[in-house]
Enzyme design. Structure first.
Site, PDB file in Angstrom:
ATOM      1  N   SER A 184       0.809  -1.230   0.000  1.00  0.00           N
ATOM      2  CA  SER A 184       0.000   0.000   0.000  1.00  0.00           C
ATOM      3  C   SER A 184       0.836   1.272   0.000  1.00  0.00           C
ATOM      4  CB  SER A 184      -0.927   0.009   1.224  1.00  0.00           C
ATOM      5  OG  SER A 184      -0.172   0.047   2.414  1.00  0.00           O
TER       6      SER A 184
ATOM      7  N   LYS B  23      -6.711   3.952   8.410  1.00  0.00           N
ATOM      8  CA  LYS B  23      -5.701   4.860   7.868  1.00  0.00           C
ATOM      9  C   LYS B  23      -6.207   6.299   7.839  1.00  0.00           C
ATOM     10  CE  LYS B  23      -3.544   1.331   4.912  1.00  0.00           C
ATOM     11  NZ  LYS B  23      -3.292   0.881   3.531  1.00  0.00           N
TER      12      LYS B  23
END
Length: 803
Positions: free
Chosen positions: A705, A748
């Site tokens: 990611s 996140k």
């Protein structure tokens, strides 16, 4: 070489007396200066003692033949190593005992048995010839005796303690005791004791080498005391064993006589009353057919056993477990959805998805009275209320609650129990918990499911497969009980920080409910409703004495904590309440409540470890902010890139995993292949090295990611355009320039919001995940959804200066 012969005295008819014969003094005067030396393997001969020896080697037999044919004198010296058959001078000690052969017998097997009498100590001055046997020049060592009172006291103490040793030792004869009583010479007494005391060869040899009688007795007394203590302890142990055996036998006969008398009188035996009580309990507890059959069979075995037998206690305990389990005891469920919803709301703020799932479960139970309990698994970072939620569920259902900590569990027997063949066997934690709560349908919280280990004792995760499978746990069989027990009505709730360590088959049996990190407003509500009242109560403060305004709590949330849950927040509130309590106690007069204002927090708790803005503003090229997911919540991640003279290499540091390293290579390859479109000059690439570093190097990092962030950092470095300080990003990249979907978007984005970031770049495929982000965070942050890397660079990089 020769060894002691314990059978020789009886064969020869000798007495084995420790005393020297009447001719000793005459013989000692006639001792020659040179003697044949006989090595002794495991015995030390002392003057004044008569000892049988077995002679086996040809050299030693030749020596004995010559000695008997001559004056019968020889030197007896201990070998340093017992295994040597024909010792050389280096294999022998220097000190020995001169002796005289009293009797000799030869046997058909070629061996010779002799009876020798020790006469005088000697020291070898010089070894002589070694053929046909070893000889040596000797120097007689006379006893050094003084007439001091100390020597008399030593002799008297040694004699008294030796008499006690003779009395307690089964190996020492009465003849030795008589000899000790009639020995007036202190040197002879010391040698008599040394010869008959249980000492090592080294200790005996050391005593033989001491010519001073006082020093010899001083050395002997501690050895005598030690031997006396050992004999007393051994005698005590033997007496206790004999007493115990006699008592057990006596008790057995008396018990049998009592039973016979009671049978004759028609009275009930003592064990019969207990058996009747157990039978009544078995009938009254409504056991299942199989459990009842086993219990009655064990009861019959119990009635036939004497209570003194060890198996009696084991069988009695087994019956206790069967009888006391809640085979048919259940608590009645509360099926009022409004009441259950109110309980959940009162005890936990937020967590709406979890509450909705539990209320759905209640609704199904209300429609269908019997339902196999689902296996719920609450997954989320620490401190978000997973464990406490289990207790709230039990309160909402009106069921009993129990918690089983699985963290660090490595033994399968903790779940399934031990078999009854083992001493101290017990059922597993599941059965123990059911007996403790006395209910067959409690709420059992399996805490920290992801922390279960495994080793040579088995894998608890495999044992949990049956426990947590609604299709199988109605016949769960514990190793100790060895009877199926129905767990289908138990509501199991598991908790975990993340699911990766959980066994795949076990994970398939769980209904996973994810608990997200708390937002700032949720933390404020939790602190106001739960944390502050609890800390005030724990510190003995009333609400009217201390006030923590919302502004103060916001300062704690924004500047003093950076976490997914509220544990650190509660610790900071506890610190404030402690300091407030001290201030209240130290104040002489109270003029209203103590209010801790926002600007006073720094005075109480010191400088803030965090700030509401980004921890580091981007002030140079080659730096970008990424987002990462961890089991304890989301985190922001700085990625730094720099260029230096080299050979076109790519250096990667910061404890990066293989996947993250591959993402860095992919990012660089994409930029090189699209250099013209992005206006990047790679003509001098082969003359420079690029170094990418991710701070917090001690923490391992991996995953795809960070691909978008790596592209942004490299593009910033190569185009000399800084990345915006208020933007972060996440997303996997492909070599063709596509931005792919990643996980953990909610955690996140919450981490980015906590750090004060205003913009976030997300893959277009994660557009639906944006809806899971709390509304208050979506209002504060702007999401930019991208499909390709070409869309990322204009969003992430600032315009060139001067344009």
């Amino acid at each position: 070489m020769s060894v002691p012969d314990t059978e020789f005295i009886s064969i020869l008819g000798a007495t084995g007396s420790p005393e020297a014969t009447s001719e000793t003094k005459t013989w000692s005067k006639a001792l020659p200066d040179t003697l044949p030396i006989l090595g002794l393997s495991d015995i030390v001969i002392f003057p004044g003692t008569v000892t049988p020896l077995l002679v086996e080697t040809a050299q030693s037999i030749r020596l004995i033949d010559d000695v008997v044919a001559g004056d019968r004198f020889l030197g007896l010296v201990l070998q340093r190593t017992a295994e040597i058959e024909n010792p050389t001078p280096s294999d022998l000690y220097v000190f020995g005992c001169a002796g005289r052969v009293l009797k000799m017998l030869k046997f058909p097997d070629g061996t010779v048995r002799i009876l020798v009498e020790g006469m005088r100590r000697f020291r070898v001055k010089e070894f002589g010839s070694q053929s046909p046997y070893l000889t040596a020049k000797i120097e007689i060592q006379s006893d050094i005796v003084d007439d001091s009172l100390e020597l008399a006291a030593l002799m008297r103490n040694a004699e008294r303690e030796f008499q006690e040793v003779v009395k307690l030792s089964p190996t020492l004869s009465e003849q030795i005791k008589i000899a000790a009583l009639n020995t007036e010479d202190s040197g002879k007494l010391a040698d008599l004791i040394a010869a008959n005391l249980n000492l090592s060869l080294e200790e005996r040899q050391h005593l033989l080498e001491i010519p001073s009688v006082r020093e010899r007795l001083t050395r002997l007394l501690p050895l005598l005391s030690r031997e006396l203590e050992v004999l007393k302890l051994g005698s005590k142990i033997q007496n206790e064993v004999v007493t115990s055996m006699s008592k057990n036998q006596r008790d057995f006969f008396l018990r049998e006589q009592i039973r016979a008398i009671q049978r004759e009188l028609g009275e009930v035996e003592p064990g019969a009353a207990e058996a009747k009580d157990l039978r009544d309990l078995i009938e009254a507890n409504n056991l299942p057919e199989e459990a009842k059959k086993v219990a009655l069979k064990e009861l019959e075995r119990l009635q036939q056993m004497p209570p003194a037998v060890a198996e009696y206690t084991m069988t009695r305990n087994y019956l206790d477990w069967i009888i006391n389990l809640p085979w048919s005891k259940f608590t009645e469920d509360k099926l009022d959805l409004d009441d259950a919803g109110r309980i959940l709301d009162d005890q936990h703020y937020g967590l709406q998805k979890v509450k909705d799932r539990l209320l759905e479960f209640l609704a199904v139970i209300k429609l269908k009275q019997q339902i196999k309990g689902p296996i719920l698994c609450l997954v989320g970072p620490p401190g978000v209320g997973k464990t406490s939620l289990g207790k709230s569920v039990a309160d909402a259902l009106g069921r009993k609650f129990a918690r089983i900590a699985l963290g660090g569990m490595r033994d399968e027997a903790e779940i399934r129990g031990h078999r009854r063949t083992y001493v101290g066997a017990l059922p597993g934690r599941i059965i123990q918990t059911l007996r403790r709560v006395e209910s067959g349908n409690p709420v059992i919280l399996l805490d920290e499911l992801d922390k279960v280990g495994s080793d040579f004792r088995g894998d608890p995760s495999s044992a949990l497969l049956e426990v947590l499978d609604p299709a199988q746990n109605n016949t769960f069989t514990d190793h100790y009980l060895d009877i199926p027990f129905d767990l289908s009505r138990v509501l199991f709730i598991a908790t975990a920080n993340w699911l990766d360590p959980v066994h795949a088959a076990l994970r398939d049996r769980l209904e996973v409910i994810e608990l997200p990190s708390y937002t700032a407003s949720e933390k404020l509500q939790i602190a106001r409703r739960h944390l502050v009242p609890r800390q005030l109560e724990e510190h003995g403060l009333k609400k009217k004495l201390v006030k923590l305004p919302d502004g103060t709590l916001k300062i704690l949330i924004q500047d003093y904590t950076r976490e997914a849950g509220v544990r650190q927040l509660e610790r900071e509130i506890a610190a404030l309440t402690r300091k407030a309590a001290r201030k209240i106690v130290s104040r002489k007069s109270l003029n209203g409540p103590l209010t801790i204002k926002p600007e006073e927090v720094k005075v109480y708790l010191g400088p803030a470890p965090f700030t509401s803005e980004i921890a580091e503003r981007i002030a140079d090229n080659g730096i970008a902010i990424g987002l990462a997911w961890t089991p304890v919540g989301g985190e922001i991640l700085f990625i730094e890139a720099t260029r230096m003279p080299g050979r076109g290499g790519l250096i990667l540091t910061g404890s990066l995993g293989d996947v993250m390293k591959e993402s860095a290579h992919t990012a660089l390859s994409f930029l090189r292949s699209h250099a013209k479109e992005l206006n990047i000059d790679f003509t001098t690439y082969h003359k420079n090295d690029i170094h990418i570093h991710v701070p917090a190097g001690a923490t391992p990092k991996d995953g795809p990611s960070a691909g978008v962030t790596l592209v942004a950092a490299l593009a910033s470095l190569l185009t000399k355009r800084m990345v915006r300080s208020d933007i972060c990003m996440t997303g996997e990249i492909s070599l063709r320039g596509r931005v792919l979907r990643v996980g953990g978007i909610k955690e996140k984005v919450l981490a980015a919001s906590r750090s004060g970031l205003k913009h976030v770049i997300l893959p277009d495929q994660n557009r639906n995940d944006w809806d899971e982000v709390p509304a208050e965070v979506r209002e504060k942050m702007k999401a930019h959804f991208v499909k390709t890397i070409s869309e990322v660079i204009p969003l992430a990089l600032q315009p060139l200066r001067g344009k």
